[in-house]
Design a protein around this motif. Structure first.
Motif, PDB file in Angstrom:
ATOM      1  N   LEU A 197       9.991  53.873  41.194  1.00  8.08           N
ATOM      2  CA  LEU A 197       9.160  54.889  41.835  1.00  8.08           C
ATOM      3  C   LEU A 197       8.072  54.292  42.722  1.00  8.08           C
ATOM      4  O   LEU A 197       7.260  55.026  43.294  1.00  8.08           O
ATOM      5  N   ASN A 198       8.047  52.954  42.809  1.00  4.53           N
ATOM      6  CA  ASN A 198       7.041  52.266  43.636  1.00  4.53           C
ATOM      7  C   ASN A 198       5.621  52.709  43.273  1.00  4.53           C
ATOM      8  O   ASN A 198       4.801  53.034  44.140  1.00  4.53           O
ATOM      9  N   SER A 226      13.536  63.784  33.047  1.00  3.44           N
ATOM     10  CA  SER A 226      13.118  63.491  34.410  1.00  3.44           C
ATOM     11  C   SER A 226      11.743  62.823  34.373  1.00  3.44           C
ATOM     12  O   SER A 226      10.783  63.385  33.838  1.00  3.44           O
ATOM     13  N   ARG A 227      11.657  61.627  34.952  1.00  6.05           N
ATOM     14  CA  ARG A 227      10.393  60.875  34.991  1.00  6.05           C
ATOM     15  C   ARG A 227       9.900  60.904  36.431  1.00  6.05           C
ATOM     16  O   ARG A 227      10.522  60.343  37.330  1.00  6.05           O
ATOM     17  N   GLN A 228       8.752  61.565  36.635  1.00  2.00           N
ATOM     18  CA  GLN A 228       8.331  61.913  37.987  1.00  2.00           C
ATOM     19  C   GLN A 228       7.044  61.208  38.409  1.00  2.00           C
ATOM     20  O   GLN A 228       6.119  61.032  37.609  1.00  2.00           O
ATOM     21  N   HIS A 229       7.030  60.832  39.679  1.00  4.59           N
ATOM     22  CA  HIS A 229       5.839  60.237  40.293  1.00  4.59           C
ATOM     23  C   HIS A 229       4.694  61.253  40.223  1.00  4.59           C
ATOM     24  O   HIS A 229       4.873  62.422  40.596  1.00  4.59           O
ATOM     25  N   PRO A 230       3.504  60.851  39.767  1.00  2.68           N
ATOM     26  CA  PRO A 230       2.394  61.814  39.648  1.00  2.68           C
ATOM     27  C   PRO A 230       2.018  62.486  40.960  1.00  2.68           C
ATOM     28  O   PRO A 230       1.567  63.636  40.959  1.00  2.68           O
ATOM     29  N   TYR A 231       2.196  61.793  42.092  1.00  5.46           N
ATOM     30  CA  TYR A 231       1.847  62.401  43.367  1.00  5.46           C
ATOM     31  C   TYR A 231       2.823  63.513  43.761  1.00  5.46           C
ATOM     32  O   TYR A 231       2.490  64.374  44.576  1.00  5.46           O
ATOM     33  N   PHE A 232       4.016  63.487  43.186  1.00  7.26           N
ATOM     34  CA  PHE A 232       5.029  64.487  43.507  1.00  7.26           C
ATOM     35  C   PHE A 232       5.035  65.631  42.505  1.00  7.26           C
ATOM     36  O   PHE A 232       5.324  66.774  42.842  1.00  7.26           O
ATOM     37  N   PHE A 233       4.698  65.326  41.277  1.00  8.16           N
ATOM     38  CA  PHE A 233       4.810  66.309  40.208  1.00  8.16           C
ATOM     39  C   PHE A 233       3.801  67.444  40.371  1.00  8.16           C
ATOM     40  O   PHE A 233       2.638  67.222  40.685  1.00  8.16           O
ATOM     41  N   SER A 234       4.278  68.680  40.150  1.00 10.40           N
ATOM     42  CA  SER A 234       3.385  69.836  40.078  1.00 10.40           C
ATOM     43  C   SER A 234       3.994  70.828  39.111  1.00 10.40           C
ATOM     44  O   SER A 234       5.217  70.855  38.913  1.00 10.40           O
ATOM     45  N   TYR A 235       3.162  71.641  38.502  1.00 13.90           N
ATOM     46  CA  TYR A 235       3.647  72.614  37.516  1.00 13.90           C
ATOM     47  C   TYR A 235       2.909  73.924  37.734  1.00 13.90           C
ATOM     48  O   TYR A 235       1.683  73.968  37.730  1.00 13.90           O
TER      49      TYR A 235
END
Length: 250
Positions: A197-198, A226-235
Motif C-alpha cells: 500500500l506504499n 480487506s486491508r485499506q489505506h487510511p487515506y482511502f478508507f471512509s465509512y
C-alpha cells in the motif's frame, strides 16, 4: 405496559439463535409451525421474523422459508447497520476513480480447521482463495484476502477475479447477492501492508474490514478481509434508535 406477543416471540427466537439451539445456516420452522408452537397468528410470527431479519439474525428465502445467518462464535458483540453493498468497480463508478485489480494469488483449497475458524465456512468445504491488490487511479489503496465457496460460485478464474466477481455472480450465474455482515477495526500495519500500500512512516495502521456475504438462499458464499489505506478508507452509516417497544423485547 405488557409486551406485545411478537416481542416475546422475537426475544425467544433470538435467545435460541444466540445459544445455538437454532443453528447457523439452518432453516427455521414455517410460519404455520411457529404459530402453532406459540399459539398465535401467522401475522404475529411474520412480524417477529421481520424484526429478526432487520437485526441480522435471519434471512427470508423466497419459496423456502427463513434461514439463520447469525453465527454464535463470531457475532455476540456485533451491531448492525444498513449501508449499501457494492463491489470495488461499483465504488469506482460512484466515486469517479479508475479502478484496477491485480490478482496476486489464486488457489483452490479445502478448508482446514484454521480457515474454517477464520471464515465461518465448514471444515472440508472446497474454496477458492484470492489475494488481490486494488488500485485507484494507479495508487494502491486496498489489499483483499477472499475465500469463495466453490459449489455456490463455480467457474471462478483469475480473469474474472481481476474484473468483478460480483458482476460474474449476478450477470453470468444469475445469483442475487443480498446481505453482507461486516466488522471494521483499526489494526497495526504489517510490513506486507506497508510494501503493497506504499504506506508512509507516519501511518502506523490500516483499516481492516472483515465481511461474510450471503446469497438469496441465505448461503454464505464469500468471506473477505480487506486491508485499506487510511487515506482511502471512509465509512458512512445511518443509525436509527429503536422504538421503546423494540427495546422492551430485548
Amino acid at each position: 405496559m405488557p409486551k406485545a406477543v411478537f416481542q416475546s416471540i422475537y426475544a425467544d427466537i433470538k435467545r435460541n439463535i444466540e445459544s445455538g439451539a437454532m443453528q447457523y445456516q439452518s432453516l427455521l420452522l414455517s410460519e404455520n409451525e411457529f404459530a402453532k408452537q406459540y399459539s398465535c397468528s401467522r401475522s404475529t410470527i411474520r412480524r417477529a421474523l421481520s424484526e429478526l431479519a432487520q437485526d441480522g439474525y435471519v434471512q427470508p428465502i423466497h419459496g423456502k422459508g427463513v434461514r439463520v445467518i447469525w453465527h454464535p462464535e463470531k457475532e455476540p458483540d456485533a451491531t448492525y447497520s444498513r449501508i449499501a453493498l457494492e463491489s470495488f468497480s461499483e465504488q469506482a463508478g460512484r466515486m469517479g476513480f479508475e479502478a484496477q485489480t491485480v490478482v496476486m494469488e489464486f488457489e483452490r483449497l479445502r478448508a482446514g480447521a484454521r480457515v474454517a475458524q477464520t471464515t465461518g465456512f465448514s471444515v472440508g468445504d472446497e474454496l477458492v482463495y484470492l489475494f488481490r491488490r486494488r488500485m485507484a487511479d494507479g495508487v494502491p489503496v486496498t489489499v483483499d484476502h477472499t475465500y469463495v465457496l466453490d459449489r455456490e460460485i463455480p467457474g471462478l478464474t483469475p480473469e474474472i477475479a481481476a474484473n468483478s466477481t460480483y458482476a460474474y455472480i449476478e450477470r453470468e450465474l444469475g445469483l442475487k447477492i443480498v446481505t453482507s455482515k461486516r466488522s471494521i477495526v483499526i489494526e497495526q500495519a504489517t510490513q506486507r501492508d506497508r510494501d503493497l500500500l506504499n504506506l508512509p512512516d507516519g501511518l502506523p495502521a490500516v483499516a481492516v474490514v472483515r465481511s461474510q456475504s450471503f446469497d438469496s438462499n441465505g448461503i454464505m458464499f464469500e468471506y473477505s478481509e480487506s486491508r485499506q489505506h487510511p487515506y482511502f478508507f471512509s465509512y458512512l452509516d445511518t443509525v436509527v434508535r429503536p422504538s421503546a417497544s423494540r427495546m422492551e423485547a430485548e
